[in-house]
Design a protein around this motif. Structure first.
Motif, PDB file in Angstrom:
ATOM      1  N   PRO A 201       9.975  41.714  21.480  1.00 37.02           N
ATOM      2  CA  PRO A 201       9.947  41.417  20.043  1.00 37.02           C
ATOM      3  C   PRO A 201       9.964  39.922  19.730  1.00 37.02           C
ATOM      4  N   LEU A 202      10.680  39.125  20.540  1.00 37.60           N
ATOM      5  CA  LEU A 202      10.674  37.682  20.309  1.00 37.60           C
ATOM      6  C   LEU A 202       9.285  37.109  20.559  1.00 37.60           C
ATOM      7  N   ARG A 203       8.626  37.569  21.596  1.00 36.82           N
ATOM      8  CA  ARG A 203       7.271  37.103  21.870  1.00 36.82           C
ATOM      9  C   ARG A 203       6.346  37.421  20.696  1.00 36.82           C
ATOM     10  N   GLU A 204       6.487  38.606  20.145  1.00 35.07           N
ATOM     11  CA  GLU A 204       5.656  38.978  19.001  1.00 35.07           C
ATOM     12  C   GLU A 204       5.938  38.079  17.806  1.00 35.07           C
ATOM     13  N   PHE A 205       7.200  37.726  17.605  1.00 39.72           N
ATOM     14  CA  PHE A 205       7.570  36.814  16.524  1.00 39.72           C
ATOM     15  C   PHE A 205       6.934  35.446  16.737  1.00 39.72           C
ATOM     16  N   LEU A 206       6.945  34.975  17.980  1.00 40.10           N
ATOM     17  CA  LEU A 206       6.404  33.651  18.283  1.00 40.10           C
ATOM     18  C   LEU A 206       4.882  33.595  18.126  1.00 40.10           C
TER      19      LEU A 206
END
Length: 361
Positions: free
Chosen positions: A41-46
């Motif tokens: 999910p953090l990668r998707e946010f970035l």
């Protein structure tokens, strides 16, 4: 993209939910397993954010600090004397710094900790402040200066992690945290904390108001994505032990020339091709040693009891570990090391007594 992490320890405020001892970061790094359920999910946010705030809220033992370690820490690489990032799967255009909060921090201590993290990552010392108590303006200036060093390394963005925010314990320190909208361009702030119920009274609400905006993600012990991750981790870690037990059982059958049902099929092996193929290879090596059995396919029926045992092990393990990642991983390490037997897991204590018990193994 990663940096040596800075461990921050000040005078801790009482917290009945806290673990009894400081984290052993060296041991955590050595046993690192990427928590993809947090990382993805953090990668998707970035992918959609040049600057912003991402706040992960989850209960103790779910892997928040492990998650941050993979972003900011380094450990010895394959080459002697060379350090490498623990987990480089966040984003190729980011450099990261961060701190782990393990006790109350004054505004001055927070700024000093972040400056030390910048120095550790970029090898530069940021200018000293005016000597008065730092403000939010000082924090923003610090992040902007750190972001300026990112471009010299070929990256584009700076990720700043503050792990364990609920332990910061000082309203004055919370008051200097930057709001999401005020962050400098190219700066992403990653916060991790326990859920609101585990914060000192009123501090969670004050922090929510202060940082404002951004993305908040909450995950609990019963979330499907978390449980699936735990089960996948269990399967990956337990395969060597399953193979060892299977080989021992099959070897006994061949050595004693005992009758056994040949062939067979089990969906647990069908759904785990890595284990199935490994067992097929093990069986072929055994039949080379006992040629009278050459040409016989891997006998699955004799392995059903073992597969049932490891299904029950999963149930016992997550129960004894209270579904906490740290408890699950500790039990699996003990099983792999031979200090704990599969048959003993159901009898382990829970909670703090589990950690105490595993510490004696």
């Amino acid at each position: 993209m990663t940096s040596p992490a800075l461990e921050v320890r000040c005078d801790p405020t009482p917290d009945v939910t806290a673990d009894p001892a400081p984290l052993d970061f060296a041991a955590l790094d050595a046993a690192y397993v990427s928590p993809t359920y947090l990382r993805t999910p953090l990668r998707e946010f970035l992918l959609t954010t040049d600057r912003g705030l991402y706040w992960l809220r989850a209960p103790a033992g779910i892997g928040k600090t492990l998650f941050v370690r993979g972003i900011i820490a380094r450990r010895p690489g394959r080459s002697p004397g060379v350090l490498e990032g623990i987990d480089s799967t966040i984003s190729s255009d980011i450099r990261a710094i961060g701190i782990h909060v393990q006790g109350a921090l004054t505004p001055r201590a927070l700024v000093a900790a972040l400056k030390d993290a910048v120095t550790a990552e970029f090898g530069v010392a940021l200018a000293e402040g005016s000597g008065v108590e730092p403000t939010q303006t000082d924090i923003l200036a610090l992040l902007g200066a750190a972001r300026d060093h990112v471009t010299t390394t070929g990256a584009k963005r700076l990720l700043v992690a503050i792990d364990g925010l609920e332990e910061i314990g000082d309203r004055d320190t919370i008051a200097i945290l930057p709001a999401a909208a005020a962050l400098p361009p190219g700066v992403v702030l990653l916060l991790t904390s326990r859920p609101a119920a585990d914060w000192p009274q009123g501090l969670f609400e004050a922090t929510t108001t202060q940082v404002g905006g951004g993305v908040a993600r909450e995950i609990g012990y019963d979330d499907t994505v978390y449980t699936d991750m735990l089960h996948g981790y269990f399967k990956n870690q337990i395969r060597p032990l399953m193979r060892s037990r299977a080989i021992a059982h099959l070897t006994h059958l061949l050595e004693t020339k005992a009758a056994f049902e040949r062939g067979g099929r089990d969906n647990r092996l069908t759904n785990d091709p890595m284990l199935r193929d490994a067992l097929k290879d093990d069986w072929k090596k055994l039949t080379n040693k006992y040629p009278r059995y050459s040409g016989i396919q891997l006998p699955v029926v004799p392995l059903v009891e073992m597969l049932d045992q490891f299904d029950q092990l999963w149930v016992d393990l997550i129960d004894r570990a209270d579904r906490r990642f740290d408890g699950v991983s500790a039990i699996l390490r003990a099983l792999a090391g031979g200090s704990l037997q599969v048959e003993e897991v159901a009898g382990l204590p829970q909670g703090p007594d589990l950690r105490a018990r595993l510490g004696t193994l």
